[in-house]
Motif scaffolding. Sequence first.
Motif, mmCIF file in Angstrom:
data_model
loop_
_atom_site.group_PDB
_atom_site.id
_atom_site.type_symbol
_atom_site.label_atom_id
_atom_site.label_comp_id
_atom_site.label_asym_id
_atom_site.label_seq_id
_atom_site.Cartn_x
_atom_site.Cartn_y
_atom_site.Cartn_z
ATOM 1 N N THR A 111 33.063 51.398 31.673
ATOM 2 C CA THR A 111 32.352 51.912 32.848
ATOM 3 C C THR A 111 32.380 50.940 34.018
ATOM 4 O OG1 THR A 111 30.289 51.033 31.946
ATOM 5 C CG2 THR A 111 30.783 53.359 31.495
ATOM 6 N N HIS A 112 32.701 49.683 33.756
ATOM 7 C CA HIS A 112 32.719 48.665 34.811
ATOM 8 C C HIS A 112 33.972 47.811 34.655
ATOM 9 C CE1 HIS A 112 28.584 49.946 34.918
ATOM 10 N NE2 HIS A 112 28.395 49.265 36.038
ATOM 11 N N ALA A 113 34.776 47.734 35.724
ATOM 12 C CA ALA A 113 36.013 46.948 35.699
ATOM 13 C C ALA A 113 35.966 45.883 36.793
ATOM 14 C CB ALA A 113 37.218 47.860 35.905
ATOM 15 N N PHE A 114 36.471 44.698 36.452
ATOM 16 C CA PHE A 114 36.546 43.579 37.394
ATOM 17 C C PHE A 114 38.000 43.154 37.500
ATOM 18 C CE2 PHE A 114 32.281 43.709 35.812
ATOM 19 C CZ PHE A 114 31.502 43.455 36.933
ATOM 20 N N GLU A 115 38.480 43.023 38.717
ATOM 21 C CA GLU A 115 39.881 42.671 38.958
ATOM 22 C C GLU A 115 40.014 41.167 39.174
ATOM 23 O OE1 GLU A 115 42.253 44.915 38.622
ATOM 24 O OE2 GLU A 115 40.795 46.540 38.375
ATOM 25 N N GLY A 116 40.827 40.520 38.354
ATOM 26 C CA GLY A 116 41.098 39.090 38.488
ATOM 27 C C GLY A 116 40.173 38.229 37.654
ATOM 28 N N LEU A 117 40.746 37.164 37.098
ATOM 29 C CA LEU A 117 39.973 36.262 36.242
ATOM 30 C C LEU A 117 38.865 35.536 36.988
ATOM 31 C CD1 LEU A 117 42.787 34.796 33.970
ATOM 32 C CD2 LEU A 117 41.149 36.609 33.441
ATOM 33 N N GLU A 118 38.977 35.453 38.295
ATOM 34 C CA GLU A 118 37.902 34.819 39.069
ATOM 35 C C GLU A 118 36.611 35.641 39.011
ATOM 36 O OE1 GLU A 118 40.265 37.410 41.829
ATOM 37 O OE2 GLU A 118 40.792 35.879 40.372
ATOM 38 N N LYS A 119 36.706 36.882 38.549
ATOM 39 C CA LYS A 119 35.526 37.754 38.406
ATOM 40 C C LYS A 119 34.918 37.673 36.998
ATOM 41 C CE LYS A 119 35.736 39.976 42.415
ATOM 42 N NZ LYS A 119 34.653 40.334 43.264
ATOM 43 N N TYR A 120 35.466 36.783 36.175
ATOM 44 C CA TYR A 120 35.013 36.659 34.784
ATOM 45 C C TYR A 120 33.511 36.402 34.696
ATOM 46 C CZ TYR A 120 34.464 34.792 30.085
ATOM 47 O OH TYR A 120 34.030 34.559 28.813
ATOM 48 N N LYS A 136 30.838 49.551 28.568
ATOM 49 C CA LYS A 136 31.751 48.426 28.328
ATOM 50 C C LYS A 136 32.291 47.905 29.655
ATOM 51 C CE LYS A 136 31.807 48.379 23.817
ATOM 52 N NZ LYS A 136 31.300 47.278 23.065
ATOM 53 N N VAL A 137 32.632 46.612 29.645
ATOM 54 C CA VAL A 137 33.175 45.934 30.820
ATOM 55 C C VAL A 137 34.588 45.470 30.481
ATOM 56 C CG1 VAL A 137 32.974 43.844 32.224
ATOM 57 C CG2 VAL A 137 30.939 45.128 31.633
ATOM 58 N N ILE A 138 35.460 45.521 31.486
ATOM 59 C CA ILE A 138 36.811 44.991 31.306
ATOM 60 C C ILE A 138 37.123 44.080 32.486
ATOM 61 C CG2 ILE A 138 37.904 46.949 32.468
ATOM 62 C CD1 ILE A 138 40.270 46.610 30.530
ATOM 63 N N VAL A 139 37.814 42.977 32.182
ATOM 64 C CA VAL A 139 38.318 42.086 33.226
ATOM 65 C C VAL A 139 39.834 42.207 33.173
ATOM 66 C CG1 VAL A 139 38.510 39.716 34.052
ATOM 67 C CG2 VAL A 139 36.380 40.496 32.981
ATOM 68 N N ARG A 140 40.403 42.640 34.280
ATOM 69 C CA ARG A 140 41.856 42.791 34.357
ATOM 70 C C ARG A 140 42.442 41.594 35.104
ATOM 71 N NH1 ARG A 140 40.517 48.266 36.324
ATOM 72 N NH2 ARG A 140 40.620 49.642 34.541
ATOM 73 N N PRO A 141 43.217 40.762 34.407
ATOM 74 C CA PRO A 141 43.839 39.628 35.104
ATOM 75 C C PRO A 141 44.851 40.152 36.121
ATOM 76 C CG PRO A 141 44.190 39.494 32.728
ATOM 77 C CD PRO A 141 43.525 40.790 32.998
ATOM 78 N N LYS A 142 44.965 39.447 37.225
ATOM 79 C CA LYS A 142 46.004 39.788 38.189
ATOM 80 C C LYS A 142 47.345 39.425 37.572
ATOM 81 C CE LYS A 142 43.048 39.066 42.161
ATOM 82 N NZ LYS A 142 42.719 38.194 43.288
ATOM 83 N N GLU A 143 48.391 40.030 38.079
ATOM 84 C CA GLU A 143 49.718 39.760 37.529
ATOM 85 C C GLU A 143 50.049 38.277 37.641
ATOM 86 O OE1 GLU A 143 54.380 40.944 38.202
ATOM 87 O OE2 GLU A 143 52.834 42.060 39.250
ATOM 88 N N ILE A 144 50.475 37.716 36.534
ATOM 89 C CA ILE A 144 50.879 36.320 36.500
ATOM 90 C C ILE A 144 52.362 36.288 36.151
ATOM 91 C CG2 ILE A 144 50.583 34.090 35.373
ATOM 92 C CD1 ILE A 144 47.696 34.960 34.753
ATOM 93 N N ARG A 145 53.134 35.705 36.990
ATOM 94 C CA ARG A 145 54.571 35.631 36.747
ATOM 95 C C ARG A 145 54.892 34.337 36.016
ATOM 96 N NH1 ARG A 145 56.456 37.472 42.718
ATOM 97 N NH2 ARG A 145 55.885 39.655 42.505
#
Length: 156
Positions: A111-120, A136-145
């Motif tokens: 139900t709650h999503a955070f974009e980027g590890l800085e939002k951890y 539930k909460v999800i943290v989606r890391p930004k693309e890391i090359r």
Amino acid sequence: RLKQAEALGAELAWNVRESPSELHAALADAPPSLVLEAAGTPEAVKLAVSLVAPGGTVILLGLSGNKLAELCTDDVVLRQLTLRGSLSSEPEDWQTVQEILAAGKLTSVVTHAFEGLEKYQEAIENVRKPPDGMIKVIVRPKEIRSRKRLREEAKK
């Protein structure tokens, strides 16, 4: 969460912070043979064990953060209870999940999503003090090359 549990078919969902004596009274004539404890609080564990019928099973799904639950093991032995902890699921659970999703009863528990590890840290604070409606909460890391991928892109 309680409304979501009932919408998915739970016969009864209860906030353990609210009047456990009323819950005991409501279940006195027909205690459940199976109790799922998902809050993870010591109070919820104690309540779940006290509510289940003799010979019944309590499945512990919630984590307490290493807090100890006050539990009289004599009750477990004398009432021949089964206590089971679970972090996962059984293969047959996925058939039920498929049926729930196919019926459109649930699209996601996130139900709650955070974009980027800085939002951890912000995500963790939401877990500690859930806002209304949070499941539930999800943290989606930004693309890391990777270095390899960067080299491959540079060759193009």
